[in-house]
Design a protein around this motif. Sequence first.
Motif, short mmCIF file in Angstrom:
data_model
loop_
_atom_site.label_atom_id
_atom_site.label_comp_id
_atom_site.label_asym_id
_atom_site.label_seq_id
_atom_site.Cartn_x
_atom_site.Cartn_y
_atom_site.Cartn_z
N SER A 196 -34.68 2.32 39.79
CA SER A 196 -34.02 2.12 41.09
C SER A 196 -34.51 3.05 42.17
O SER A 196 -34.31 2.79 43.36
N GLY A 197 -35.13 4.15 41.77
CA GLY A 197 -35.56 5.15 42.75
C GLY A 197 -34.45 6.10 43.18
O GLY A 197 -34.69 7.03 43.95
N ALA A 198 -33.24 5.89 42.66
CA ALA A 198 -32.11 6.74 43.03
C ALA A 198 -32.22 8.11 42.36
O ALA A 198 -32.74 8.22 41.25
N PRO A 199 -31.72 9.16 43.02
CA PRO A 199 -31.73 10.48 42.39
C PRO A 199 -30.91 10.48 41.10
O PRO A 199 -29.88 9.81 41.01
N VAL A 200 -31.39 11.19 40.10
CA VAL A 200 -30.68 11.33 38.83
C VAL A 200 -29.83 12.60 38.90
O VAL A 200 -30.35 13.69 39.14
N GLU A 201 -28.54 12.45 38.69
CA GLU A 201 -27.64 13.60 38.69
C GLU A 201 -27.50 14.18 37.28
O GLU A 201 -27.53 15.39 37.09
N ARG A 202 -27.30 13.30 36.31
CA ARG A 202 -27.20 13.71 34.91
C ARG A 202 -28.06 12.76 34.08
O ARG A 202 -28.05 11.55 34.31
N TYR A 203 -28.78 13.32 33.13
CA TYR A 203 -29.75 12.51 32.38
C TYR A 203 -29.08 11.38 31.59
O TYR A 203 -29.70 10.34 31.35
N GLU A 204 -27.83 11.56 31.23
CA GLU A 204 -27.14 10.54 30.45
C GLU A 204 -27.08 9.19 31.16
O GLU A 204 -26.98 8.14 30.52
N GLN A 205 -27.16 9.21 32.50
CA GLN A 205 -27.10 7.94 33.24
C GLN A 205 -28.32 7.07 32.98
O GLN A 205 -28.32 5.86 33.31
N LEU A 206 -29.37 7.62 32.35
CA LEU A 206 -30.58 6.85 32.06
C LEU A 206 -30.50 6.12 30.71
O LEU A 206 -31.40 5.35 30.38
N ILE A 207 -29.44 6.36 29.93
CA ILE A 207 -29.31 5.71 28.62
C ILE A 207 -29.30 4.19 28.80
O ILE A 207 -28.58 3.64 29.63
N THR A 208 -30.14 3.52 28.02
CA THR A 208 -30.30 2.07 28.10
C THR A 208 -30.25 1.48 26.69
O THR A 208 -31.09 1.83 25.84
N PHE A 209 -29.30 0.62 26.42
CA PHE A 209 -29.21 -0.02 25.10
C PHE A 209 -30.18 -1.18 25.05
O PHE A 209 -30.24 -2.01 25.98
N VAL A 210 -30.97 -1.23 23.97
CA VAL A 210 -31.99 -2.27 23.82
C VAL A 210 -31.73 -3.02 22.51
O VAL A 210 -30.96 -2.59 21.66
N ALA A 211 -32.40 -4.17 22.37
CA ALA A 211 -32.23 -4.99 21.16
C ALA A 211 -32.53 -4.17 19.91
O ALA A 211 -33.49 -3.39 19.88
N ASP A 212 -31.72 -4.34 18.89
CA ASP A 212 -31.85 -3.53 17.69
C ASP A 212 -33.13 -3.86 16.93
O ASP A 212 -33.67 -4.97 17.03
N ARG A 213 -33.62 -2.89 16.19
CA ARG A 213 -34.78 -3.06 15.32
C ARG A 213 -34.44 -4.05 14.19
O ARG A 213 -33.34 -3.99 13.62
N PRO A 214 -35.36 -4.96 13.83
CA PRO A 214 -35.10 -5.86 12.70
C PRO A 214 -34.82 -5.08 11.41
O PRO A 214 -35.56 -4.15 11.07
N GLY A 215 -33.75 -5.44 10.71
CA GLY A 215 -33.44 -4.82 9.44
C GLY A 215 -33.10 -3.34 9.53
O GLY A 215 -33.33 -2.59 8.58
N HIS A 216 -32.54 -2.91 10.65
CA HIS A 216 -32.30 -1.49 10.90
C HIS A 216 -31.27 -0.92 9.92
O HIS A 216 -30.13 -1.35 9.89
N ASP A 217 -31.69 0.06 9.11
CA ASP A 217 -30.76 0.72 8.19
C ASP A 217 -29.66 1.42 8.97
O ASP A 217 -29.92 2.06 9.99
N ARG A 218 -28.42 1.35 8.44
CA ARG A 218 -27.28 1.85 9.20
C ARG A 218 -27.06 3.35 9.03
O ARG A 218 -26.72 4.04 9.98
N ARG A 219 -27.25 3.86 7.82
CA ARG A 219 -26.96 5.28 7.61
C ARG A 219 -27.84 5.85 6.50
O ARG A 219 -28.04 5.20 5.47
N TYR A 220 -28.36 7.05 6.74
CA TYR A 220 -29.01 7.85 5.71
C TYR A 220 -28.27 9.19 5.64
O TYR A 220 -27.86 9.74 6.65
N ALA A 221 -28.12 9.71 4.45
CA ALA A 221 -27.57 11.06 4.26
C ALA A 221 -28.10 11.60 2.94
O ALA A 221 -28.29 10.84 1.99
N MET A 222 -28.33 12.90 2.88
CA MET A 222 -28.98 13.49 1.71
C MET A 222 -28.06 14.47 0.99
O MET A 222 -27.45 15.35 1.60
N ASP A 223 -27.98 14.31 -0.32
CA ASP A 223 -27.32 15.27 -1.19
C ASP A 223 -28.37 16.31 -1.58
O ASP A 223 -29.31 15.99 -2.32
N ILE A 224 -28.24 17.54 -1.09
CA ILE A 224 -29.27 18.56 -1.33
C ILE A 224 -28.80 19.62 -2.33
O ILE A 224 -29.37 20.71 -2.41
N ARG A 225 -27.80 19.27 -3.12
CA ARG A 225 -27.27 20.27 -4.06
C ARG A 225 -28.28 20.65 -5.13
O ARG A 225 -28.26 21.79 -5.62
#
Length: 364
Positions: A285-314
Amino acid sequence: MTLLVTGGVGFIGSNFVLDWFRCSDEPIVNLDKLTYAGNRENLAALEGDARHTFVQGDIGDRALLERLLAEHRPRAVVNFAAESHVDRSIHGPEDFIQTNVVGTFRLLEAVRAYWSTLPEAERPAFRFLHVSTDEVYGSLSPTDPPFAETNRYEPNSPYSASKAASDHLVRAWHHTYGLPVLTTNCSNNYGPYHFPEKLIPLIIVNALAGKPLPVYGDGQQVRDWLYVGDHCSAIRRVLEAGTPGQTYNIGGRSEKTNLEVVRTVCALLDELAPAPQRGVRDARSGAPVERYEQLITFVADRPGHDRRYAMDIRKIERELGWRPAETFESGIRKTVQWYLDHPQWVARVQSGAYRQWVAQQYAI
């Protein structure tokens, strides 16, 4: 005493090499193909350092591998070499099969041949350390326990399938031939020298340029974030004391949604590099950016996108005494500051091919 490191000019590999020389004077022979994500500038501090020998080449080149092994006689091989970006694997899976599967096979065969020539007393001390990913385990629901080393493999992308195949080859070369192997499966890394196709560096680079900050789908995909310096210390510890034939999960104990990560980066940039002071304008838009969060743009999801990863490091905590030194809050602050302090590095890696890739991938 020498290490052969493959893929040691990429993001994690170059951090490992730099970290190694902060802790040791043991020489490294660094074999890297120098694909788009390999950058010799990452190791500029080692120019003229006799401890570091760089060789441009492919882990799929059996003759080159045999020559390097015979000439340098390493006590261990640390294999970082891999195609590693899920999005690129969806568009072009063949490169991933060639490097991650065929390349790992040829590397294993060359190393096995070399290892078999070592004096019998030296063979037990040799190590082949294979660096892999949490993505081989598949996807978790919000209530599932984190991935343990005993989880079955359920890869969902061409990238994770190719890494799963390489893990299986490494395991088989231990059980069939007795090769003293170690496998590490890590969660999402972040930190210095990260090529800006991955989420965190992409957000930093785009925000400072006033470009859209692409977030897949609803942004609620969860990852366990691991500061790359912690990953390097874990690999050193596994190489030092890990049990041959074993797998060790490495994670940061920092589960965050992608949207949380993006907002955290934006908040740090607001603090450390305020958009109004830098004169940042919205590229659309050319408008001044006050806070970077205003640039967040949601886009089409990746095909087959895994929902969650977490590691047990015990396991690595219990058996080897390793645990991450950085929280996500401390690690992400260091990372954002590094990118602010190294604008020339960022500018040089953003070629025309990179810009074309981002435009194609995120349709922004």
